[in-house]
Design a protein around this motif. Structure first.
Motif, PDB file in Angstrom:
ATOM      1  N   ARG A 608      58.809  34.331  52.435  1.00 39.24           N
ATOM      2  CA  ARG A 608      58.919  32.872  52.415  1.00 39.24           C
ATOM      3  C   ARG A 608      57.711  32.293  53.152  1.00 39.24           C
ATOM      4  N   ILE A 609      57.066  31.325  52.522  1.00 35.01           N
ATOM      5  CA  ILE A 609      55.922  30.636  53.114  1.00 35.01           C
ATOM      6  C   ILE A 609      56.200  29.141  53.019  1.00 35.01           C
ATOM      7  N   ASN A 610      56.159  28.471  54.170  1.00 32.86           N
ATOM      8  CA  ASN A 610      56.461  27.033  54.222  1.00 32.86           C
ATOM      9  C   ASN A 610      57.815  26.711  53.590  1.00 32.86           C
ATOM     10  N   GLY A 611      58.764  27.636  53.762  1.00 32.98           N
ATOM     11  CA  GLY A 611      60.113  27.409  53.253  1.00 32.98           C
ATOM     12  C   GLY A 611      60.308  27.764  51.805  1.00 32.98           C
ATOM     13  N   ASN A 612      59.260  28.174  51.101  1.00 36.97           N
ATOM     14  CA  ASN A 612      59.355  28.533  49.686  1.00 36.97           C
ATOM     15  C   ASN A 612      59.291  30.045  49.508  1.00 36.97           C
ATOM     16  N   ALA A 613      60.109  30.571  48.581  1.00 36.51           N
ATOM     17  CA  ALA A 613      60.160  32.015  48.342  1.00 36.51           C
ATOM     18  C   ALA A 613      59.112  32.423  47.319  1.00 36.51           C
ATOM     19  N   TRP A 614      58.402  33.532  47.625  1.00 41.05           N
ATOM     20  CA  TRP A 614      57.353  34.033  46.740  1.00 41.05           C
ATOM     21  C   TRP A 614      57.419  35.553  46.663  1.00 41.05           C
ATOM     22  N   LEU A 615      56.781  36.106  45.656  1.00 39.03           N
ATOM     23  CA  LEU A 615      56.627  37.558  45.565  1.00 39.03           C
ATOM     24  C   LEU A 615      55.553  38.008  46.559  1.00 39.03           C
ATOM     25  N   GLU A 616      55.865  39.033  47.310  1.00 39.37           N
ATOM     26  CA  GLU A 616      54.889  39.498  48.312  1.00 39.37           C
ATOM     27  C   GLU A 616      53.745  40.267  47.667  1.00 39.37           C
ATOM     28  N   GLU A 617      54.058  41.058  46.658  1.00 37.13           N
ATOM     29  CA  GLU A 617      53.047  41.901  46.016  1.00 37.13           C
ATOM     30  C   GLU A 617      52.947  41.574  44.526  1.00 37.13           C
ATOM     31  N   ASN A 618      51.794  41.868  43.991  1.00 35.20           N
ATOM     32  CA  ASN A 618      51.610  41.788  42.545  1.00 35.20           C
ATOM     33  C   ASN A 618      52.446  42.887  41.909  1.00 35.20           C
ATOM     34  N   PRO A 619      53.447  42.562  41.098  1.00 37.98           N
ATOM     35  CA  PRO A 619      54.373  43.584  40.570  1.00 37.98           C
ATOM     36  C   PRO A 619      53.725  44.559  39.597  1.00 37.98           C
ATOM     37  N   PHE A 620      52.504  44.256  39.130  1.00 30.89           N
ATOM     38  CA  PHE A 620      51.857  45.120  38.139  1.00 30.89           C
ATOM     39  C   PHE A 620      50.870  46.098  38.774  1.00 30.89           C
ATOM     40  N   GLY A 621      50.514  45.863  40.027  1.00 34.70           N
ATOM     41  CA  GLY A 621      49.586  46.756  40.703  1.00 34.70           C
ATOM     42  C   GLY A 621      48.143  46.618  40.253  1.00 34.70           C
ATOM     43  N   ILE A 622      47.867  45.686  39.368  1.00 32.47           N
ATOM     44  CA  ILE A 622      46.508  45.430  38.876  1.00 32.47           C
ATOM     45  C   ILE A 622      46.138  44.001  39.241  1.00 32.47           C
ATOM     46  N   ARG A 623      45.024  43.837  39.935  1.00 33.66           N
ATOM     47  CA  ARG A 623      44.631  42.514  40.397  1.00 33.66           C
ATOM     48  C   ARG A 623      43.509  41.925  39.537  1.00 33.66           C
ATOM     49  N   SER A 624      43.569  40.606  39.401  1.00 34.48           N
ATOM     50  CA  SER A 624      42.446  39.909  38.764  1.00 34.48           C
ATOM     51  C   SER A 624      41.292  39.844  39.744  1.00 34.48           C
ATOM     52  N   ASP A 625      40.097  39.470  39.261  1.00 33.14           N
ATOM     53  CA  ASP A 625      38.930  39.432  40.141  1.00 33.14           C
ATOM     54  C   ASP A 625      39.115  38.412  41.267  1.00 33.14           C
ATOM     55  N   TRP A 626      39.681  37.237  40.936  1.00 32.67           N
ATOM     56  CA  TRP A 626      39.853  36.219  41.982  1.00 32.67           C
ATOM     57  C   TRP A 626      40.950  36.617  42.965  1.00 32.67           C
ATOM     58  N   GLU A 627      42.007  37.242  42.475  1.00 36.12           N
ATOM     59  CA  GLU A 627      43.072  37.709  43.366  1.00 36.12           C
ATOM     60  C   GLU A 627      42.516  38.718  44.372  1.00 36.12           C
ATOM     61  N   GLN A 628      41.670  39.621  43.898  1.00 32.76           N
ATOM     62  CA  GLN A 628      41.074  40.608  44.801  1.00 32.76           C
ATOM     63  C   GLN A 628      40.216  39.929  45.849  1.00 32.76           C
ATOM     64  N   HIS A 629      39.482  38.901  45.443  1.00 33.27           N
ATOM     65  CA  HIS A 629      38.640  38.145  46.381  1.00 33.27           C
ATOM     66  C   HIS A 629      39.494  37.479  47.461  1.00 33.27           C
ATOM     67  N   VAL A 630      40.622  36.900  47.070  1.00 28.80           N
ATOM     68  CA  VAL A 630      41.512  36.225  48.031  1.00 28.80           C
ATOM     69  C   VAL A 630      42.108  37.232  49.008  1.00 28.80           C
ATOM     70  N   ILE A 631      42.574  38.373  48.485  1.00 29.87           N
ATOM     71  CA  ILE A 631      43.156  39.414  49.342  1.00 29.87           C
ATOM     72  C   ILE A 631      42.121  39.941  50.330  1.00 29.87           C
ATOM     73  N   ASP A 632      40.896  40.132  49.864  1.00 32.78           N
ATOM     74  CA  ASP A 632      39.838  40.661  50.728  1.00 32.78           C
ATOM     75  C   ASP A 632      39.534  39.739  51.899  1.00 32.78           C
ATOM     76  N   ARG A 633      39.707  38.444  51.727  1.00 34.93           N
ATOM     77  CA  ARG A 633      39.430  37.526  52.833  1.00 34.93           C
ATOM     78  C   ARG A 633      40.669  37.252  53.681  1.00 34.93           C
ATOM     79  N   GLY A 634      41.781  37.942  53.356  1.00 36.74           N
ATOM     80  CA  GLY A 634      42.981  37.848  54.171  1.00 36.74           C
ATOM     81  C   GLY A 634      43.830  36.628  53.925  1.00 36.74           C
ATOM     82  N   ALA A 635      43.613  35.944  52.813  1.00 34.19           N
ATOM     83  CA  ALA A 635      44.389  34.742  52.501  1.00 34.19           C
ATOM     84  C   ALA A 635      45.618  35.118  51.669  1.00 34.19           C
ATOM     85  N   PRO A 636      46.664  34.284  51.698  1.00 32.49           N
ATOM     86  CA  PRO A 636      47.886  34.606  50.942  1.00 32.49           C
ATOM     87  C   PRO A 636      47.773  34.240  49.466  1.00 32.49           C
TER      88      PRO A 636
END
Length: 648
Positions: A608-636
């Motif tokens: 839960r982030i700011n009171g909203n429920a989200w998936l913690e992990e990508n359920p497919f195990g394959i990341r898009s290029d922008w998703e990988q960039h966001v994860i690398d900088r430590g952002a949610p």
């Protein structure tokens, strides 16, 4: 010979610029014919109709334009839609057009359907849903009475579109203008498409640019050469001969070094005329101008005399083409035998070759001079020539109301011709200007897809990634799941070509990419796929394109409804963004416009982030290029999964 400027070494085959692709100025748009009928049931549809077709004093129900315009309204009625008709009208086209009620009565008679006149514009009162229960077809007030229409006023467009779901534009004659009823209203409707009459005119317009039928001859009338210079160059780039028959011919003659009276010189047009002559020379295009004219004496208007083109006296004004000019045009247009003693034999050989195989003609602009009447003897003679040529399997396009009327008078029918009655729209197109009324419509994918070529096994379930970017998600998933096919839809053509190269080099046979705006083409593309659609993903869309006020936001209602319709039972929708507001908006839109078929997969949410429920992990195990960039900088990342209800 024949007052022709003939440039040697004429080339019959030219590069075909537009025949195999899409014209930038005329994209493939969504049409009413292609739109699912079930999506029209109980919808409120605004129809912007052409008053010059349906409200004219002499309505010819047998004409193609009238039958198409009427069919648009009748088709919508048969599909169960409620309609709001809007247009502008004037008593100049029909003295019976006194007010909205009189127009509603005329439309009721023509359609054989009851049309109710409504007052909402003058009262500045938005339509209410309960107002629409009184009938099925309504007519709003005369748009020509409101300056907000031509100003494309946003508030006025919002007022017009109150309670409207879909815009059907069937007024092609206004497509070169930016109007509230055609461009502004589109912003407030979840789908905007062309009606049957609009679609037919668009089809005819596209034919003008096609160059597969050669030789191609243009008969050009009218004046104002300077403002039409770009259009004339467009024609010169596609045609093999330009035949000038109107006021512009004097500017061409002057550019070629001939002396003409000062009163026939168009101000500031000389350089443009010189450029056109040079352009035609460089393209090896034949040019023709009149050899003689019928002229009237300025002091004795009833006195007529024929003057050679280079010898019109100062006190005389051209009013029509002379007999020798008509004879020459006849020789060009109708494949008639030529005088063997005429002109240079080398030029004659080439020209005879032209005449024997003439395949395509366009006539645009009237045979009219500054002091002549709209319909002259020359106009009638030219129409007779074209009628004769139409019987020889020659494709002929007639542009302009005057030309269309005289052709109809000479042949009793326009069925043998391609017809575009509004010349202003065509001139703008020939200038390679984008037409606002066309550009405001939704896009549709213009090609049929051979899925058996795209995939090794086109029967496998399909996964679609909307806005696939660099294709890392699609490529990674395709390598992990050979039992599924993967399709990336991306608006950036360069990225699509790069992804297709990667697919080819890697030998992957279950991944493919298409360059298209999925917002408006998703349904037309995916509905043709032979297998089931089991997953749709929208990952990290640009926040700037997802603001509610943005006309071209990615997640429009039409896209979401298409996903909900085409997704298989128990199919999934995966949404994610690194911007929480964007993820929340995507979630709200899918739940709002998913027709009750989509629901959240609650059991999968584990943070839960700011009171909203989200998936913690990508359920497919394959990341898009922008998703990988966001994860690398430590952002949610803000992720969620929707599922289609069983039996939907």
């Amino acid at each position: 010979w024949l007052s022709l400027i003939f440039f040697p070494n004429w080339i019959f085959t030219q590069t075909c610029l537009y025949d195999d692709g899409e014209l930038e100025a005329l994209p493939h748009v969504q049409t009413l014919r292609e739109f699912p009928q079930e999506e029209l049931v109980a919808k409120v549809v605004m129809v912007r109709f052409d008053s010059t077709i349906l409200l004219g004093e002499k309505l010819d129900l047998s004409s193609l334009s009238a039958s198409k315009a009427l069919y648009t309204i009748k088709y919508l009625h048969e599909c169960g839609a409620k309609m709001i008709l809007v247009s502008e009208w004037s008593r100049k086209i029909n003295p019976k057009l006194l007010d909205a009620q009189a127009v509603a009565d005329i439309l009721s008679s023509v359609l054989q359907l009851k049309v109710i006149a409504l007052r909402c514009i003058s009262c500045k009162s938005p339509l209410r849903r309960e107002d629409l229960q009184k009938a099925d077809i309504f007519l709003l007030e005369n748009l020509s009475e409101y300056k907000e229409e031509v100003a494309n006023c946003s508030k006025f467009a919002e007022l017009l579109s109150s309670e409207v779901d879909i815009l059907v534009n069937d007024s092609f004659c206004q497509s070169h203008k930016v109007l509230a009823s055609t461009v502004g209203v589109a912003r407030f409707c979840y789908a905007s498409m062309a009606g049957f009459s609009f679609e037919e005119n668009l089809h005819q317009l596209k034919k003008i640019a096609k160059t597969k039928k050669k030789p191609y001859l243009a008969v050009i009338g009218g004046g104002n050469l300077k403002s039409k210079a770009a259009a004339l160059q467009f024609l010169a780039s596609r045609c093999d001969a330009l035949v000038f028959v109107g006021q512009m011919s004097f500017q061409i003659m002057r550019a070629l070094g001939h002396s003409i009276p000062t009163n026939l010189v168009e101000r500031d047009a000389h350089k443009a005329a010189l450029d056109i002559v040079q352009f035609a020379h460089d393209k090896n295009v034949l040019m023709s101008y009149p050899k003689d004219f019928w002229c009237t004496n300025q002091h004795l208007p009833t006195e007529l005399e024929v003057f050679p083109a280079h010898g019109v006296s100062a006190s005389w004004l051209p009013v029509d083409l002379g007999p020798r000019s008509l004879e020459e045009i006849y020789s060009l247009v109708t494949n008639s035998k030529l005088n063997a003693n005429s002109g240079d034999s080398h030029d004659l050989t080439y020209l005879m070759h032209l005449l024997n195989i003439l395949q395509k003609i366009i006539w645009i602009g009237p045979v009219k001079f500054s002091s002549s009447k709209p319909c002259t003897v020359g106009t009638s003679k030219l129409a007779q020539m074209l009628c004769k040529q139409s019987q020889c399997e020659c494709e002929i396009t007639i542009v302009g109301s005057t030309a269309c009327e005289v052709i109809k008078n000479e042949s009793n029918s326009l069925s043998s011709f391609n017809v575009l009655e509004n010349a202003s729209v065509v001139w703008e197109f020939l200038k390679e200007q984008k037409l606002p009324g066309v550009m405001s419509l939704n896009r549709a994918y213009p090609f049929e897809i051979d899925w058996s070529v795209a995939y090794h096994d086109a029967s496998q379930p399909l996964v679609v990634d909307i806005g696939s970017g660099n294709g890392l998600f699609i490529m990674g998933m395709a390598q992990n799941r050979k039992d599924l096919n993967f399709l990336g839809l991306e608006i950036n053509g360069k990225l699509v070509r790069r992804c297709l190269d990667s697919v080819h080099q890697s030998g992957i046979r279950n991944a493919y990419f298409i360059g298209s705006n999925a917002t408006t083409t998703f349904r037309s593309i995916v509905s043709s796929y032979p297998g089931e659609l089991v997953l749709v993903s929208v990952q990290c869309p640009n926040p700037d394109f997802n603001k509610p006020e943005n006309r071209w936001s990615m997640l429009q209602r039409s896209l979401i409804e298409a996903v909900a319709d085409l997704l298989a039972s128990k199919g999934k929708v995966f949404l994610q963004s690194d911007v929480e507001a964007v993820a929340m908006r995507m979630k709200e839109q899918f739940l709002q416009y998913g027709k009750g078929k989509l629901h959240l997969s609650h059991d999968q949410y584990n943070i839960r982030i700011n009171g909203n429920a989200w998936l913690e992990e990508n359920p497919f195990g394959i990341r898009s290029d922008w998703e990988q960039h966001v994860i690398d900088r430590g952002a949610p990342m803000y992720r969620l999964m929707l599922s289609k209800s069983t039996g939907s």
